[in-house]
Design a protein around this motif. Structure first.
Motif, mmCIF file in Angstrom:
data_model
loop_
_atom_site.group_PDB
_atom_site.id
_atom_site.type_symbol
_atom_site.label_atom_id
_atom_site.label_comp_id
_atom_site.label_asym_id
_atom_site.label_seq_id
_atom_site.Cartn_x
_atom_site.Cartn_y
_atom_site.Cartn_z
ATOM 1 N N LYS A 103 -98.904 -39.227 35.782
ATOM 2 C CA LYS A 103 -100.412 -39.520 36.581
ATOM 3 C C LYS A 103 -101.397 -38.555 35.858
ATOM 4 N N ALA A 104 -102.547 -38.119 35.577
ATOM 5 C CA ALA A 104 -103.648 -37.126 34.815
ATOM 6 C C ALA A 104 -105.096 -37.452 35.626
ATOM 7 N N ALA A 105 -105.135 -35.768 35.473
ATOM 8 C CA ALA A 105 -106.294 -35.924 36.430
ATOM 9 C C ALA A 105 -107.420 -34.588 35.980
ATOM 10 N N LEU A 106 -108.407 -34.638 36.233
ATOM 11 C CA LEU A 106 -109.677 -34.090 35.505
ATOM 12 C C LEU A 106 -109.180 -32.353 37.050
ATOM 13 N N VAL A 107 -109.069 -31.092 35.961
ATOM 14 C CA VAL A 107 -109.388 -29.862 37.467
ATOM 15 C C VAL A 107 -110.312 -29.595 36.985
ATOM 16 N N VAL A 108 -110.975 -29.267 38.230
ATOM 17 C CA VAL A 108 -112.570 -28.837 38.317
ATOM 18 C C VAL A 108 -111.685 -27.288 39.549
ATOM 19 N N ALA A 109 -113.650 -26.809 38.488
ATOM 20 C CA ALA A 109 -113.633 -24.874 38.869
ATOM 21 C C ALA A 109 -114.503 -25.640 40.332
#
Length: 230
Positions: free
Chosen positions: A147-153
């Motif tokens: 799996k891949a995902a965007l990490v967002v603050a």
């Protein structure tokens, strides 16, 4: 509601109440009988359903003026037979209004067996390796089979914290060799990849040698390569 109800897409587009049918047919009936009715837990606090599906429904709760809405997640969860954690109540435009979402089945972010759920439960918590963060655009990663995902603050922090690889692997319950975290030029964004097996053993496109290193590597110096079984 007299006459034939509008089809849900049209009603939603117009911002009008939705006449619930199918799996959600009992939403209004239960609410009126056990919550907003004269003998209910919160008399006269009326529900308007805005959208409904097999998996969830959402709407607006309004209390008679000048009372505030005081329906609880526990009350709603008990009535619709779901855990209180699957009920979301958020402020409306004034204290006499609240927005409600009820997940009839656990969404991915509430399931600790998913990347989204594990992140929310163990990584983004206050004492986790990356507090005040969340994931977006979670998808299958064809390059690794994981799996891949965007990490967002989150809005309450200005930039992403720099995670410790061992802590991140521990929080995600995996081997540090099977995770990759890449910072982005935008200090509020990063990319997390989690693999089920080492791509060295699978012959898949490999995201970079940084996956096999103990320390994070700057995204501008990542070397992309393909590794095949010999």
């Amino acid at each position: 509601m007299p006459g034939k109800a509008k089809a849900m897409p049209s009603a939603q587009a117009a911002g009008q109440p939705v006449k619930v049918s199918g799996p959600g047919a009992g939403i209004y009936r239960k609410w009126a009988e056990f919550i907003s009715g004269p003998e209910g837990t919160n008399p006269a606090q009326e529900l308007t359903v805005r959208a409904a599906s097999v998996d969830s429904w959402r709407g607006v709760i309004r209390a008679p003026m000048p009372q505030p809405v005081n329906v609880t997640r526990e009350t709603v969860g008990a009535l619709y037979e779901v855990p209180a954690g699957q009920v979301t109540l958020t402020p409306g435009t004034h204290p006499g209004e609240k927005l409600i979402t009820v997940h009839l089945v656990p969404p991915p972010e509430m399931d600790p067996n998913t990347l989204e759920g594990a992140w929310l439960l163990r990584v983004a918590r206050r004492s986790g390796p990356m507090p005040h963060t969340h994931l977006e655009d979670v998808q299958d990663d064809p390059g690794t089979g994981g799996k891949a995902a965007l990490v967002v603050a989150d809005e309450d922090i200005s930039k992403l914290p720099s995670p410790d690889r061992m802590e991140l692997a521990g929080a995600l319950r995996t081997n540090p060799l099977l995770i990759s975290y890449e910072p982005r030029l935008n200090p509020r964004h990063g990319v997390i990849r989690i693999m089920h097996t080492n791509p060295l053993e699978q012959g898949r496109a490999f995201p970079g040698v940084h996956v096999l290193k103990a320390n994070a590597v700057d995204v501008h110096h990542l070397v992309r390569m393909r590794v095949h079984q010999s």
